[in-house]
Design a protein around this motif. Structure first.
Motif, PDB file in Angstrom:
ATOM      1  N   TRP A  80      44.250  45.206  35.116  1.00 28.59           N
ATOM      2  CA  TRP A  80      44.444  43.416  35.572  1.00 28.59           C
ATOM      3  C   TRP A  80      42.230  44.130  36.087  1.00 28.59           C
ATOM      4  N   VAL A  81      42.235  42.779  36.177  1.00 28.60           N
ATOM      5  CA  VAL A  81      40.867  42.869  36.746  1.00 28.60           C
ATOM      6  C   VAL A  81      41.051  41.903  38.433  1.00 28.60           C
ATOM      7  N   ASP A  82      40.625  42.472  39.431  1.00 28.92           N
ATOM      8  CA  ASP A  82      40.274  41.998  40.237  1.00 28.92           C
ATOM      9  C   ASP A  82      38.635  41.265  41.229  1.00 28.92           C
ATOM     10  N   GLU A  83      38.295  40.197  40.961  1.00 35.70           N
ATOM     11  CA  GLU A  83      36.848  39.675  40.959  1.00 35.70           C
ATOM     12  C   GLU A  83      36.911  38.728  42.413  1.00 35.70           C
ATOM     13  N   GLY A  84      37.492  38.963  43.357  1.00 32.55           N
ATOM     14  CA  GLY A  84      38.026  38.418  44.693  1.00 32.55           C
ATOM     15  C   GLY A  84      38.909  36.971  44.405  1.00 32.55           C
ATOM     16  N   GLY A  85      38.496  36.454  44.256  1.00 31.84           N
ATOM     17  CA  GLY A  85      39.093  34.834  43.861  1.00 31.84           C
ATOM     18  C   GLY A  85      39.552  34.591  42.743  1.00 31.84           C
ATOM     19  N   GLY A  95      50.289  42.526  33.713  1.00 33.26           N
ATOM     20  CA  GLY A  95      51.092  40.772  34.942  1.00 33.26           C
ATOM     21  C   GLY A  95      51.380  41.433  35.632  1.00 33.26           C
ATOM     22  N   ILE A  96      52.427  42.064  35.474  1.00 31.69           N
ATOM     23  CA  ILE A  96      53.409  42.437  37.173  1.00 31.69           C
ATOM     24  C   ILE A  96      52.496  43.341  37.843  1.00 31.69           C
ATOM     25  N   ASP A  97      51.836  44.167  36.785  1.00 28.69           N
ATOM     26  CA  ASP A  97      50.762  45.087  37.989  1.00 28.69           C
ATOM     27  C   ASP A  97      49.801  44.621  38.558  1.00 28.69           C
ATOM     28  N   MET A  98      49.973  43.980  38.090  1.00 28.32           N
ATOM     29  CA  MET A  98      48.531  43.089  38.551  1.00 28.32           C
ATOM     30  C   MET A  98      48.883  42.108  40.186  1.00 28.32           C
ATOM     31  N   SER A  99      50.666  41.667  39.894  1.00 32.40           N
ATOM     32  CA  SER A  99      51.188  41.063  40.640  1.00 32.40           C
ATOM     33  C   SER A  99      51.719  41.819  42.338  1.00 32.40           C
ATOM     34  N   LYS A 125      48.618  50.793  38.511  1.00 35.99           N
ATOM     35  CA  LYS A 125      47.486  51.135  39.018  1.00 35.99           C
ATOM     36  C   LYS A 125      45.937  51.209  38.539  1.00 35.99           C
ATOM     37  N   ASN A 126      45.289  50.246  39.004  1.00 34.49           N
ATOM     38  CA  ASN A 126      43.814  50.476  37.752  1.00 34.49           C
ATOM     39  C   ASN A 126      43.065  52.094  38.734  1.00 34.49           C
TER      40      ASN A 126
END
Length: 127
Positions: A80-85, A95-99, A125-126
């Motif tokens: 997954w990628v977290d870019e803030g918003g 998607g479960i990992d991201m959630s 986790k990433n």
């Protein structure tokens, strides 16, 4: 609404649905976090034409995402990628990992780990 998660699946016909695109675009103006699972990122990028950030999707769909939305920086080899918003994930289990990451980010690691344990899920986790 604080967080909107757009699920993936067969997205090609849904991308032509103006009602869905307009709804996603309106939500993007007000929610704190727009998250996508798998090919849900296609619906988000289609609805929010100005979207320009790092994202990911299912490995099979990366070439198409790059072709259709050249303004996106599409990453490979990440869950997954977290870019803030904007937060996006690869396939379903990613998607479960991201959630769980979102639970950690919005509440705490402790709650995310407790949730994963309750689900009998090994949270990746990433790094």
């Amino acid at each position: 609404m604080d967080v909107l998660i757009i699920s993936g699946g067969v997205h090609t016909s849904e991308m032509k649905n103006k009602t869905v695109a307009n709804w996603i675009e309106r939500q993007a103006e007000s929610v704190e976090v727009m998250a996508t699972v798998c090919t849900g990122v296609f619906l988000l990028a289609n609805a929010v034409q100005s979207l320009s950030c790092k994202v990911t999707t299912h490995w099979e769909d990366i070439p198409e995402l790059r072709r259709l939305f050249g303004q996106l920086d599409v990453l490979e080899g990440v869950r997954w990628v977290d870019e803030g918003g904007i937060v996006s994930s690869g396939g379903i289990s990613a998607g479960i990992d991201m959630s769980l990451h979102l639970v950690s980010r919005l509440h705490s690691d402790k709650l995310a780990e407790k949730t994963a344990r309750q689900m009998e899920f090994t949270w990746t986790k990433n790094v």
